[in-house]
Design an enzyme around this catalytic site. Structure first.
Site, PDB file in Angstrom:
ATOM      1  N   PHE A   1      29.194-114.499 -51.190  1.00 38.44           N
ATOM      2  CA  PHE A   1      30.017-113.371 -50.771  1.00 38.44           C
ATOM      3  C   PHE A   1      29.780-112.192 -51.705  1.00 38.44           C
ATOM      4  O   PHE A   1      29.756-112.353 -52.927  1.00 38.44           O
ATOM      5  CB  PHE A   1      31.500-113.767 -50.781  1.00 38.44           C
ATOM      6  CG  PHE A   1      32.379-112.744 -50.147  1.00 38.44           C
ATOM      7  CD1 PHE A   1      32.457-112.634 -48.767  1.00 38.44           C
ATOM      8  CD2 PHE A   1      33.117-111.867 -50.926  1.00 38.44           C
ATOM      9  CE1 PHE A   1      33.264-111.676 -48.178  1.00 38.44           C
ATOM     10  CE2 PHE A   1      33.929-110.910 -50.342  1.00 38.44           C
ATOM     11  CZ  PHE A   1      33.998-110.810 -48.967  1.00 38.44           C
TER      12      PHE A   1
ATOM     13  N   GLU B   1      23.314-101.740 -40.252  1.00 32.49           N
ATOM     14  CA  GLU B   1      24.245-102.775 -40.698  1.00 32.49           C
ATOM     15  C   GLU B   1      24.272-102.802 -42.214  1.00 32.49           C
ATOM     16  O   GLU B   1      23.246-102.572 -42.856  1.00 32.49           O
ATOM     17  CB  GLU B   1      23.770-104.150 -40.214  1.00 32.49           C
ATOM     18  CG  GLU B   1      24.303-104.558 -38.876  1.00 32.49           C
ATOM     19  CD  GLU B   1      25.660-105.222 -38.982  1.00 32.49           C
ATOM     20  OE1 GLU B   1      26.501-104.769 -39.778  1.00 32.49           O
ATOM     21  OE2 GLU B   1      25.888-106.185 -38.252  1.00 32.49           O
ATOM     22  N   ASP B   2      25.416-103.101 -42.782  1.00 31.04           N
ATOM     23  CA  ASP B   2      25.487-103.309 -44.219  1.00 31.04           C
ATOM     24  C   ASP B   2      24.885-104.660 -44.577  1.00 31.04           C
ATOM     25  O   ASP B   2      24.105-104.785 -45.511  1.00 31.04           O
ATOM     26  CB  ASP B   2      26.927-103.200 -44.727  1.00 31.04           C
ATOM     27  CG  ASP B   2      27.907-104.087 -43.969  1.00 31.04           C
ATOM     28  OD1 ASP B   2      27.538-104.671 -42.934  1.00 31.04           O
ATOM     29  OD2 ASP B   2      29.069-104.182 -44.412  1.00 31.04           O
TER      30      ASP B   2
ATOM     31  N   ARG C   1      35.031-101.446 -51.372  1.00 31.19           N
ATOM     32  CA  ARG C   1      33.994-100.685 -50.659  1.00 31.19           C
ATOM     33  C   ARG C   1      33.455 -99.522 -51.493  1.00 31.19           C
ATOM     34  O   ARG C   1      32.314 -99.137 -51.362  1.00 31.19           O
ATOM     35  CB  ARG C   1      34.550-100.104 -49.365  1.00 31.19           C
ATOM     36  CG  ARG C   1      34.876-101.106 -48.305  1.00 31.19           C
ATOM     37  CD  ARG C   1      35.261-100.397 -47.001  1.00 31.19           C
ATOM     38  NE  ARG C   1      35.901-101.299 -46.072  1.00 31.19           N
ATOM     39  CZ  ARG C   1      35.276-102.169 -45.306  1.00 31.19           C
ATOM     40  NH1 ARG C   1      33.972-102.268 -45.357  1.00 31.19           N
ATOM     41  NH2 ARG C   1      35.944-102.945 -44.477  1.00 31.19           N
TER      42      ARG C   1
ATOM     43  N   ASP D   1      24.592-111.697 -41.938  1.00 29.90           N
ATOM     44  CA  ASP D   1      24.686-113.068 -42.426  1.00 29.90           C
ATOM     45  C   ASP D   1      24.601-114.014 -41.226  1.00 29.90           C
ATOM     46  O   ASP D   1      23.532-114.469 -40.889  1.00 29.90           O
ATOM     47  CB  ASP D   1      25.888-113.301 -43.342  1.00 29.90           C
ATOM     48  CG  ASP D   1      27.190-112.707 -42.849  1.00 29.90           C
ATOM     49  OD1 ASP D   1      27.350-112.539 -41.629  1.00 29.90           O
ATOM     50  OD2 ASP D   1      28.046-112.439 -43.683  1.00 29.90           O
TER      51      ASP D   1
END
Length: 185
Positions: A160, A107-108, A173, A111
Protein backbone atom coordinates in the site's frame (compact mmCIF):
# COMPACT_ATOMS: atom_id res chain seq x y z
CA UNK A 1 -0.28 13.52 9.72
CA UNK A 2 3.08 13.33 11.42
CA UNK A 3 5.84 13.83 8.86
CA UNK A 4 9.60 13.52 9.03
CA UNK A 5 11.86 13.89 6.01
CA UNK A 6 11.67 10.22 4.99
CA UNK A 7 8.64 8.86 6.84
CA UNK A 8 4.98 9.61 7.52
CA UNK A 9 2.59 8.36 10.17
CA UNK A 10 -1.17 8.33 9.54
CA UNK A 11 -3.14 7.05 12.51
CA UNK A 12 -1.33 3.87 13.55
CA UNK A 13 0.20 3.29 10.10
CA UNK A 14 3.86 4.10 9.41
CA UNK A 15 4.98 4.85 5.84
CA UNK A 16 8.54 5.12 4.52
CA UNK A 17 9.58 7.18 1.49
CA UNK A 18 9.63 4.91 -1.54
CA UNK A 19 9.92 7.31 -4.52
CA UNK A 20 11.26 10.83 -3.98
CA UNK A 21 9.66 13.91 -5.52
CA UNK A 22 12.72 14.28 -7.78
CA UNK A 23 12.53 10.69 -9.05
CA UNK A 24 8.80 11.14 -9.75
CA UNK A 25 9.38 14.42 -11.62
CA UNK A 26 12.04 12.79 -13.79
CA UNK A 27 9.70 9.92 -14.67
CA UNK A 28 6.82 12.28 -15.46
CA UNK A 29 9.12 14.10 -17.91
CA UNK A 30 10.04 10.79 -19.58
CA UNK A 31 6.38 9.78 -19.90
CA UNK A 32 5.49 13.22 -21.27
CA UNK A 33 8.23 12.91 -23.90
CA UNK A 34 6.89 9.50 -24.99
CA UNK A 35 3.38 10.88 -25.32
CA UNK A 36 4.70 13.88 -27.27
CA UNK A 37 6.23 11.42 -29.75
CA UNK A 38 2.89 9.66 -30.23
CA UNK A 39 0.59 12.67 -30.81
CA UNK A 40 0.59 15.87 -32.81
CA UNK A 41 -1.00 19.26 -32.33
CA UNK A 42 -3.14 18.49 -35.42
CA UNK A 43 -4.84 15.56 -33.67
CA UNK A 44 -4.32 15.97 -29.90
CA UNK A 45 -5.79 13.53 -27.40
CA UNK A 46 -8.39 14.09 -24.73
CA UNK A 47 -6.77 13.31 -21.39
CA UNK A 48 -9.10 11.77 -18.82
CA UNK A 49 -7.68 11.68 -15.31
CA UNK A 50 -9.36 9.22 -13.00
CA UNK A 51 -10.12 10.86 -9.68
CA UNK A 52 -9.34 11.23 -7.03
CA UNK A 53 -5.79 9.89 -7.09
CA UNK A 54 -4.58 10.88 -10.56
CA UNK A 55 -5.16 14.63 -10.35
CA UNK A 56 -1.61 15.61 -9.35
CA UNK A 57 0.03 13.22 -11.82
CA UNK A 58 -2.29 14.34 -14.64
CA UNK A 59 -1.56 18.02 -14.01
CA UNK A 60 2.20 17.46 -14.02
CA UNK A 61 1.99 15.18 -17.06
CA UNK A 62 -0.10 17.61 -19.15
CA UNK A 63 2.43 20.37 -18.50
CA UNK A 64 4.97 18.22 -20.34
CA UNK A 65 2.97 18.14 -23.58
CA UNK A 66 4.04 20.08 -26.67
CA UNK A 67 0.42 20.18 -27.87
CA UNK A 68 -2.80 21.62 -26.55
CA UNK A 69 -4.85 19.03 -24.75
CA UNK A 70 -8.30 18.80 -23.27
CA UNK A 71 -8.05 17.54 -19.68
CA UNK A 72 -11.16 16.02 -18.13
CA UNK A 73 -11.35 14.88 -14.52
CA UNK A 74 -13.58 11.86 -14.00
CA UNK A 75 -14.58 10.57 -10.58
CA UNK A 76 -14.00 6.84 -10.21
CA UNK A 77 -13.91 4.98 -6.92
CA UNK A 78 -13.21 1.43 -5.83
CA UNK A 79 -11.28 1.68 -2.54
CA UNK A 80 -12.23 1.83 1.10
CA UNK A 81 -9.29 2.17 3.48
CA UNK A 82 -6.45 0.03 2.14
CA UNK A 83 -8.60 -2.48 0.28
CA UNK A 84 -10.28 -2.54 -3.11
CA UNK A 85 -14.01 -3.03 -2.73
CA UNK A 86 -14.11 -4.85 -6.07
CA UNK A 87 -16.93 -2.50 -7.13
CA UNK A 88 -16.12 0.33 -9.52
CA UNK A 89 -18.26 3.48 -9.52
CA UNK A 90 -17.87 5.81 -12.53
CA UNK A 91 -19.40 9.27 -12.96
CA UNK A 92 -20.37 9.03 -16.64
CA UNK A 93 -22.05 12.46 -16.55
CA UNK A 94 -18.64 14.15 -16.52
CA UNK A 95 -17.32 12.45 -19.66
CA UNK A 96 -16.39 14.60 -22.68
CA UNK A 97 -17.47 13.79 -26.23
CA UNK A 98 -14.90 11.21 -27.34
CA UNK A 99 -16.31 10.39 -30.76
CA UNK A 100 -13.46 10.15 -33.29
CA UNK A 101 -10.92 11.45 -30.74
CA UNK A 102 -7.78 9.93 -29.29
CA UNK A 103 -8.11 9.35 -25.55
CA UNK A 104 -5.43 8.91 -22.90
CA UNK A 105 -6.63 7.57 -19.55
CA UNK A 106 -4.38 8.77 -16.72
CA UNK A 107 -4.26 6.59 -13.62
CA UNK A 108 -2.29 7.09 -10.45
CA UNK A 109 -1.94 3.35 -9.85
CA UNK A 110 -3.02 0.11 -11.47
CA UNK A 111 -3.19 -2.71 -8.98
CA UNK A 112 -6.14 -5.09 -9.49
CA UNK A 113 -7.03 -3.39 -12.78
CA UNK A 114 -10.74 -3.47 -11.89
CA UNK A 115 -11.24 0.23 -12.67
CA UNK A 116 -9.72 0.02 -16.15
CA UNK A 117 -11.42 -3.29 -16.93
CA UNK A 118 -14.76 -1.67 -16.10
CA UNK A 119 -14.11 1.62 -17.90
CA UNK A 120 -12.15 0.86 -21.10
CA UNK A 121 -14.99 -0.96 -22.93
CA UNK A 122 -17.20 2.09 -22.33
CA UNK A 123 -14.71 4.38 -24.06
CA UNK A 124 -14.39 2.18 -27.10
CA UNK A 125 -18.18 1.95 -27.36
CA UNK A 126 -18.39 5.77 -27.35
CA UNK A 127 -16.45 5.98 -30.61
CA UNK A 128 -12.97 6.91 -29.41
CA UNK A 129 -10.45 6.80 -32.26
CA UNK A 130 -7.89 5.24 -29.92
CA UNK A 131 -7.60 4.67 -26.19
CA UNK A 132 -4.27 4.45 -24.38
CA UNK A 133 -3.49 4.22 -20.67
CA UNK A 134 -0.81 6.11 -18.78
CA UNK A 135 -0.24 5.06 -15.18
CA UNK A 136 2.36 6.32 -12.78
CA UNK A 137 2.43 3.10 -10.76
CA UNK A 138 1.78 -0.53 -11.67
CA UNK A 139 1.59 -3.47 -9.25
CA UNK A 140 2.11 -6.39 -11.68
CA UNK A 141 1.57 -9.11 -9.06
CA UNK A 142 -1.84 -7.67 -8.12
CA UNK A 143 -3.30 -7.24 -11.66
CA UNK A 144 -6.33 -9.46 -12.23
CA UNK A 145 -7.19 -8.44 -15.80
CA UNK A 146 -5.50 -8.57 -19.20
CA UNK A 147 -4.79 -4.86 -19.74
CA UNK A 148 -2.70 -3.02 -22.29
CA UNK A 149 -0.84 -0.22 -20.54
CA UNK A 150 1.08 1.89 -23.04
CA UNK A 151 2.79 4.25 -20.60
CA UNK A 152 3.97 2.95 -17.22
CA UNK A 153 6.07 5.02 -14.84
CA UNK A 154 7.14 2.54 -12.16
CA UNK A 155 6.45 -1.11 -11.41
CA UNK A 156 6.17 -1.54 -7.65
CA UNK A 157 5.57 -4.45 -5.27
CA UNK A 158 2.09 -5.15 -3.95
CA UNK A 159 2.36 -2.80 -0.95
CA UNK A 160 0.00 0.00 0.00
CA UNK A 161 1.34 3.44 -0.99
CA UNK A 162 0.35 7.05 -0.35
CA UNK A 163 1.43 10.48 -1.55
CA UNK A 164 1.48 12.32 -4.88
CA UNK A 165 -2.29 11.99 -5.11
CA UNK A 166 -2.61 8.54 -3.52
CA UNK A 167 -4.34 8.42 -0.17
CA UNK A 168 -5.26 6.53 2.93
CA UNK A 169 -8.91 7.37 3.72
CA UNK A 170 -8.57 10.73 1.96
CA UNK A 171 -5.31 11.67 3.69
CA UNK A 172 -1.75 11.92 2.40
CA UNK A 173 -2.56 12.99 -1.18
CA UNK A 174 -0.64 16.26 -0.73
CA UNK A 175 2.73 14.58 -0.05
CA UNK A 176 5.27 15.29 -2.80
CA UNK A 177 6.92 11.87 -2.60
CA UNK A 178 5.39 8.40 -2.60
CA UNK A 179 5.54 6.42 0.64
CA UNK A 180 4.98 2.68 1.19
CA UNK A 181 3.54 1.17 4.32
CA UNK A 182 6.09 -0.40 6.68
CA UNK A 183 4.04 -1.17 9.77
CA UNK A 184 0.40 -1.98 10.24
CA UNK A 185 -0.32 -2.42 13.95
Amino acid sequence: IITTMKSVKLDEHQFQEYLSAEVIADKVAVLGAKINNDYTSNDPPIVIALLNGAFIFAADLCRQFDFECQLQLLRVSSYKGMESTGKVKIDHDAEPDMNNRHVIIVEDIVDTGNTLAAYLPTLKAKGAKSVKVCTLLLKPEAVQHDLELEYVGFEIPNKFVIGYGLDYNGRGRNLGAIYSIVANK
